[in-house]
Design a protein around this motif. Structure first.
Motif, short mmCIF file in Angstrom:
data_model
loop_
_atom_site.label_atom_id
_atom_site.label_comp_id
_atom_site.label_asym_id
_atom_site.label_seq_id
_atom_site.Cartn_x
_atom_site.Cartn_y
_atom_site.Cartn_z
N GLY A 134 12.76 13.39 -10.53
CA GLY A 134 11.61 13.56 -9.63
C GLY A 134 12.05 14.06 -8.29
N GLU A 135 11.08 14.52 -7.53
CA GLU A 135 11.37 15.04 -6.19
C GLU A 135 12.06 13.99 -5.34
N THR A 136 12.84 14.46 -4.39
CA THR A 136 13.45 13.51 -3.47
C THR A 136 12.35 12.76 -2.69
N GLY A 137 12.52 11.47 -2.59
CA GLY A 137 11.53 10.66 -1.88
C GLY A 137 10.38 10.20 -2.75
N SER A 138 10.42 10.52 -4.04
CA SER A 138 9.29 10.14 -4.91
C SER A 138 9.33 8.67 -5.31
N GLY A 139 10.48 8.02 -5.11
CA GLY A 139 10.54 6.58 -5.36
C GLY A 139 11.46 6.14 -6.48
N LYS A 140 12.29 7.04 -6.97
CA LYS A 140 13.16 6.70 -8.11
C LYS A 140 14.08 5.52 -7.77
N THR A 141 14.73 5.61 -6.64
CA THR A 141 15.75 4.62 -6.30
C THR A 141 15.17 3.27 -5.91
N THR A 142 14.16 3.29 -5.06
CA THR A 142 13.64 2.02 -4.54
C THR A 142 12.63 1.37 -5.48
N GLN A 143 11.93 2.17 -6.29
CA GLN A 143 10.83 1.58 -7.07
C GLN A 143 11.21 1.19 -8.49
N VAL A 144 11.98 2.04 -9.18
CA VAL A 144 12.26 1.73 -10.60
C VAL A 144 12.95 0.36 -10.74
N THR A 162 1.43 4.46 -2.93
CA THR A 162 1.18 5.89 -2.68
C THR A 162 2.32 6.78 -3.18
N LEU A 163 3.44 6.18 -3.53
CA LEU A 163 4.58 7.00 -3.97
C LEU A 163 4.27 7.61 -5.35
N PRO A 164 4.70 8.87 -5.57
CA PRO A 164 4.39 9.54 -6.84
C PRO A 164 4.79 8.73 -8.07
N GLU A 179 18.72 -2.80 1.87
CA GLU A 179 17.91 -3.32 2.99
C GLU A 179 16.45 -2.89 2.85
N ARG A 180 16.26 -1.65 2.42
CA ARG A 180 14.90 -1.15 2.26
C ARG A 180 14.15 -1.94 1.17
N VAL A 181 14.81 -2.17 0.05
CA VAL A 181 14.15 -2.89 -1.05
C VAL A 181 13.86 -4.34 -0.62
N ILE A 203 23.91 0.39 1.22
CA ILE A 203 23.44 -0.67 2.11
C ILE A 203 21.99 -0.41 2.52
N SER A 204 21.69 0.85 2.83
CA SER A 204 20.34 1.20 3.28
C SER A 204 19.30 0.94 2.19
N VAL A 205 19.63 1.27 0.94
CA VAL A 205 18.68 1.04 -0.16
C VAL A 205 18.46 -0.46 -0.35
N LYS A 248 0.85 -1.20 0.00
CA LYS A 248 0.00 0.00 0.00
C LYS A 248 0.88 1.24 0.00
N PHE A 249 1.94 1.20 0.81
CA PHE A 249 2.84 2.35 0.88
C PHE A 249 3.46 2.61 -0.50
N ARG A 250 3.92 1.54 -1.14
CA ARG A 250 4.56 1.70 -2.44
C ARG A 250 3.60 2.32 -3.45
#
Ligand SMILES: Nc1ncnc2c1ncn2[C@@H]1O[C@H](COP(=O)(O)OP(=O)(O)OP(=O)(O)O)[C@@H](O)[C@H]1O
Length: 133
Positions: free
Chosen positions: A31-41, A7-9, A75-77, A71-73, A3-5
């Motif tokens: 895109g804006e910072t936090g819009s999901g480029k790194t974790t979603q694409v 909601t990302l732009p 772990e997040r993914v 490392i953080s990305v 659900k969170f994913r």
């Protein structure tokens, strides 16, 4: 997490991104910072490859400017995908930062690299990463 994913732009652009990538070698996403480029694409691409039966040939490298970010990305993914920690058995996600590697031996899917480490690796072996059948 799903659900969170959603909601990302960037979520609304998933279809467009995948379509453009099918038709082009290069896509620049801004895109804006936090819009999901790194974790979603990377996940859009990975899921598309898995769904089309080509997951085993998918090799995604996501570079980050700093070690901690790489490392953080990763772990997040892994969290978002409900996968074990990067590099553990069964996880599709890994990272490599200098000599610190958390990477499964049998799956080559998503790697988060510190950008200079990736450049160094490619200078040593321009064919890296080789695709496995
Ligand atoms: N380690 C984390 N812990 C918690 N939430 C996170 C984490 N990483 C990302 N997120 C969440 O995921 C969203 C998307 O992050 P992402 O890094 O993909 O954005 P981005 O567009 O690449 O940002 P940037 O341009 O700053 O790199 C963030 O807005 C944040 O809410």
């Amino acid at each position: 997490m799903l659900k969170f994913r959603a909601t990302l732009p960037i979520a609304t652009l998933k279809g467009d991104i995948l379509q453009i990538l099918k038709e082009n070698d290069v896509l620049v996403v801004c895109g804006e910072t936090g819009s999901g480029k790194t974790t979603q694409v990377p996940q859009f691409i990975l899921d598309e490859m898995i769904e089309s039966g080509h997951g085993g040939h998918c090799n995604i490298i996501c570079t980050q400017p700093r070690r901690i970010a790489a490392i953080s990305v990763a772990e997040r993914v892994a969290d978002e995908r409900c996968e074990p920690s990067p590099g553990s058995d069964g996880s599709l996600i890994g990272y490599q930062v200098r000599l610190d590697s958390a990477r499964c031996s049998f799956v080559h899917s998503t790697f988060c690299f510190k950008v200079m480490d990736l450049i160094n690796k490619l200078l040593i072996d321009p064919n890296w990463p080789s695709m496995k059948p």
